[in-house]
Every structure is written in structure tokens, then in C-alpha cells.
Scaffold this active site. Structure first.
Site, PDB file in Angstrom:
ATOM      1  N   PHE A 221       0.804  -1.266  -0.139  1.00 34.64           N
ATOM      2  CA  PHE A 221      -0.107   0.158   0.200  1.00 34.64           C
ATOM      3  C   PHE A 221       0.801   1.196  -0.031  1.00 34.64           C
ATOM      4  CE2 PHE A 221      -2.436   3.589   1.738  1.00 34.64           C
ATOM      5  CZ  PHE A 221      -3.427   3.238   1.003  1.00 34.64           C
TER       6      PHE A 221
ATOM      7  N   ASP B 290       9.310   2.732   1.825  1.00 34.90           N
ATOM      8  CA  ASP B 290       7.962   3.319   2.140  1.00 34.90           C
ATOM      9  C   ASP B 290       7.924   3.183   3.781  1.00 34.90           C
ATOM     10  OD1 ASP B 290       5.616   4.219   2.985  1.00 34.90           O
ATOM     11  OD2 ASP B 290       4.600   3.427   1.092  1.00 34.90           O
TER      12      ASP B 290
ATOM     13  N   LYS C 134       2.120   9.577   8.281  1.00 35.32           N
ATOM     14  CA  LYS C 134       1.656   9.113   9.522  1.00 35.32           C
ATOM     15  C   LYS C 134       2.046   9.523  10.933  1.00 35.32           C
ATOM     16  CE  LYS C 134      -1.075   5.420   7.739  1.00 35.32           C
ATOM     17  NZ  LYS C 134      -0.754   4.817   6.582  1.00 35.32           N
TER      18      LYS C 134
HETATM   19  C1  LIG Z   1      -0.924   5.207   5.017  1.00 35.59           C
HETATM   20  C2  LIG Z   1       0.180   4.869   4.194  1.00 35.59           C
HETATM   21  C3  LIG Z   1       0.449   5.600   2.908  1.00 35.59           C
HETATM   22  C4  LIG Z   1      -0.482   6.741   2.454  1.00 35.59           C
HETATM   23  O1  LIG Z   1      -0.448   7.640   3.389  1.00 35.59           O
HETATM   24  P1  LIG Z   1      -1.457   9.065   3.471  1.00 35.59           P
HETATM   25  O2  LIG Z   1      -0.737   9.981   4.393  1.00 35.59           O
HETATM   26  O3  LIG Z   1      -2.795   8.282   3.793  1.00 35.59           O
HETATM   27  O4  LIG Z   1      -1.421   9.475   1.858  1.00 35.59           O
HETATM   28  C5  LIG Z   1       1.615   5.100   2.171  1.00 35.59           C
HETATM   29  N1  LIG Z   1       2.251   4.016   2.543  1.00 35.59           N
HETATM   30  C6  LIG Z   1       1.913   3.373   3.581  1.00 35.59           C
HETATM   31  C7  LIG Z   1       2.940   2.404   3.949  1.00 35.59           C
HETATM   32  C8  LIG Z   1       0.981   3.684   4.165  1.00 35.59           C
HETATM   33  O5  LIG Z   1       0.742   2.918   5.429  1.00 35.59           O
END
Ligand SMILES: *Cc1c(COP(=O)(O)O)cnc(C)c1O
Length: 395
Positions: free
Chosen positions: A125, A211, A240
Site C-alpha cells: 500500500f 516506504d 503518519k
Molecule cells: C498510510 C500509508 C500511505 C499513504 O499515506 P497517506 O498519508 O494516507 O497519503 C502510504 N504508504 C504506507 C505504507 C501507508 O501506511
């Protein structure tokens, strides 16, 4: 009160608790999906927002602010980039990942490649904008929006698939991976994956982009999950927990990857404004002053030990206070609902996994409240499924 019969209308929070419009109190063990590192309405958060809002909240990117420079210096220091590191501030994880996609494109150009594949993992994700979505191979998210960004492909999250990818002879500009796949149910990468990914990306001239939107900023008990693996990536993306509830994202680059962006190639109006930056600085300082990373590691171990003895639990995975609870049956939605009905917020990223990501500040009281409430919720769901009439019937 509920919205759409599904979501409670939350009106107030304090520490690890939130209250809905009817005054019902919940223990929040989801933490706004790994965002509220300091819990709710933390005085440091509230005072910093108020003070900075009364001082300077926004200027254009034609100007720098001390808060922004301080945050960049802190992130470089925490990530260990050395002097060469650079920090690009954005407003969300998705926007940080979009910046990473542009970094990969610039890297391909610098190599003299007309094209270069960006590779992500199945189960990943990375966000919902059309670029980040291309890296998020989930049919339900992608299909309504095709065609997506070209030049992106996905491989299984296995060492074999990794070897195969780099043996294939294609030009790969970047491999983008989460150290732990949060939305896939808190699934860690296979042992040794990041070390091998580092070797192969280096050998083939590809960037290794991590990420760390969910795993970063202390969530796993270290500032960044990659620091447990003894590797140095080319870039990490953050969001986050970075400002514990204030919208902020970042791309941090290491080494040569820091020379790819040049003036005019990227910008963001709100990104890194002094208000968001001040909050992030204060959150980082609070984590350091209270030694909260040690608490994250300790409470994480404590919670996993307690949960592993409960009914319906097959095991736990993750790191620090990012915990996936694997269930023996695909009843995660029922467990979430049973917990919610008893005043406990958790979530169910998959059919057979519960995720918890509580505040770094939790103590004995929160652990005890979670443990007793979650055990009752599991008991209820387990007894429902143990009834002779439902035995053997798929949920
Ligand atoms: C939540 C998340 C995103 C997206 O972040 P947003 O602030 O919602 O745009 C991207 N990568 C990972 C691993 C996430 O957990």
C-alpha cells in the site's frame, strides 16, 4: 451516534482514549492508523500548534523558516544520512511517495535510460493518488481508475521473486518496498530481504526506496525500520506518525540520490509549512525526552505475549507497536466489531488479521485495559464459532 451505521462520531480525545457524541469512551489502539504517536490532545501537541499558529503558520516556498530547517536537520540526523542527505517536505504519505516516483524517474534520466521500471510488491500500500495507486496492486483500488501510471510492475514479496526480477535484464529505476506491509495485515518482509534488495539494487543501478510511512518515526521501536537491517536505502518516505496527527509527509534521500532533484522539478504549497514542521520538531523532541522508543519496544513485547495466549489467535507479527494479530479463522471483522462494542478500537486490514498501533505513550493501565477487553471480544467470537451448528461452515 453512528455515520452510515458503521462509524462512530468521535468528538473528543485524551491520551489513549476517545469519546463519541453520546459520551461512550473507547480505548484507541488503532491510533488513527499509526498516526497519533503521542495519543490524543497531548499538551506538547496542543501547545505547539497554538504557539506556532500565533507566530507564523504559512509562508511560500520562496522563503525558508527555522522550523523547516530544524526539521530537515533532525530527520537527516535520525535517519543517518550524513551531510549529503536531503529532505523534501510534503503533506501526506501519498504525496511523499509521489515525490519518490519522481525521484525514480529522474534517476532513470540520469542513467541515460529512456525508461526504467518502478517495481513494488504484491500486498503493498503506497497511497491512492494515481501514481501511488499504480504502486498499490490491489484490484479493488486500481480497477475503477485504469489506465494507471505506466512503467510500474509488481513482484511477489519473496526472495525468489527478487532474484528473478534482477536476473531478467530489464532496466529497473527503483524498487519500492515497505519494511513491514501494514495494510496487508502487518506482514514483515522475509528474513534478509532488505539486505539482498540492497545488494541487487546497487549492482543493477536501481534505487532502493523504502516506504516507511507507517513503520517510520519510532513506530517499530527504532526511528526507522530499516535501521534494524543494517542497510542504507537511497530514500525513505515518511508521514503518519511524523507530526502525531498534524498532516505532514517527507521524502528523505541518502547519498547520490540527494543530487537528483534540482530547482524547478518539485514543489508543494503547504509542504513543510512552519506550523506542521514545528509540531514534528516538538513530537520528535518529546519522543527523545521521554525515551519513548524504549517504551514502544517494551510495550510491544508485553502486548504480544499477552495476545498470543488468547483464543482464536494463531500468532503475532510486526515490530514495536505495529502489531498484526493473526487469527485462526477469517473472523477479523467480527472481532473488530466485538471489540468496538466493548469500547476498544482496533482494525481488521484483512479477513484474518487484526492490527493494533497504539500511542507510544501507553503504560500499564492501557495494556491491562486492552488485554482484558480484547480477550472478552475474542471469547465472544470464538464461542459463536465453536457452536456445533456452525462448525465446519465457512464464515
Ligand atoms: C498510510 C500509508 C500511505 C499513504 O499515506 P497517506 O498519508 O494516507 O497519503 C502510504 N504508504 C504506507 C505504507 C501507508 O501506511
Amino acid at each position: 451516534m453512528s455515520l452510515g451505521g458503521r462509524l462512530a462520531l468521535l468528538t473528543r480525545g485524551e491520551g489513549s482514549h476517545v469519546w463519541d457524541a453520546e459520551g461512550t469512551r473507547y480505548l484507541d489502539f488503532l491510533g488513527g492508523i499509526a498516526v497519533n504517536a503521542l495519543g490524543h490532545a497531548h499538551p506538547v501537541f496542543a501547545e505547539t500548534v497554538a504557539r506556532q499558529a500565533a507566530t507564523l503558520s504559512h509562508v511560500s516556498n520562496y522563503f525558508a523558516t527555522p522550523q523547516q530547517l530544524e526539521l530537515a536537520a533532525r530527520l537527516k540526523e535520525l535517519a543517518g544520512t550524513g551531510e549529503r542527505g536531503r529532505v523534501f517536505l510534503a503533506n501526506s504519505g501519498t504525496e511523499a511517495n509521489e515525490t519518490a516516483i519522481k525521484l525514480a524517474r529522474l534517476h532513470a534520466r540520469k542513467q541515460g535510460w529512456a525508461e526504467g521500471l518502478i517495481v513494488s510488491l504484491e500486498g503493498a500500500f503506497h497511497g491512492r493518488s494515481t501514481g501511488a495507486l499504480a504502486l498499490t496492486p490491489k484490484a479493488a483500488y486500481q480497477d475503477p481508475f485504469r489506465p494507471l501510471l505506466p512503467g510500474v510492475t509488481h513482484i511477489a514479496p519473496t526472495l525468489e521473486a527478487l532474484e528473478e526480477l534482477f536476473a531478467g535484464g530489464e532496466r529497473i529505476s527503483a524498487l519500492v518496498v515497505e519494511p513491514i506491509q501494514g495494510e496487508a495485515g502487518v506482514l514483515p518482509l522475509p528474513e534478509g530481504y532488505l539486505r539482498r534488495a540492497r545488494e541487487l539494487t546497487t549492482a543493477h543501478g536501481a534505487l532502493l526506496i523504502l516506504d516507511e510511512v507507517q513503520t517510520g518515526m519510532g513506530r517499530t521501536g527504532r526511528w526507522f525500520a530499516f535501521q534494524a537491517e543494517g542497510i542504507v536505502p537511497d530514500a525513505i518516505t515518511l508521514a503518519k506518525g511524523i507530526a502525531a496527527g498534524f498532516p505532514l509527509g517527507a521524502l528523505v534521500t541518502f547519498g547520490d540520490a540527494s543530487d537528483l532533484f534540482y530547482p524547478g522539478t518539485h514543489n508543494s504549497t503547504f509542504g513543510g509549512n512552519p506550523l506542521a514542521s514545528a509540531v514534528a520538531n516538538a513530537v520528535i523532541q518529546e519522543i527523545q525526552d521521554r525515551d519513548l522508543l524504549a517504551n514502544v519496544a517494551e510495550r510491544g513485547a508485553q502486548l504480544r505475549e499477552a495476545v498470543e495466549r488468547m483464543p482464536l489467535v494463531a500468532g503475532t507479527r510486526g515490530a514495536g507497536l505495529l502489531i498484526g494479530i493473526a487469527l485462526t479463522k477469517p473472523v477479523a471483522a467480527e472481532v473488530r466489531a466485538a471489540a468496538h462494542a466493548r469500547g476498544l478500537i482496533v482494525n481488521a486490514p484483512t479477513d484474518d488479521a487484526i492490527r493494533i498501533a497504539p500511542a507510544y505513550t501507553i503504560g500499564d493501565d492501557e495494556v491491562a485495559e486492552f488485554t482484558s477487553t480484547f480477550a472478552v471480544a475474542l471469547d465472544e467470537v470464538a464461542s459463536r464459532h465453536a457452536a456445533p451448528t456452525t462448525e465446519g461452515i465457512p464464515a
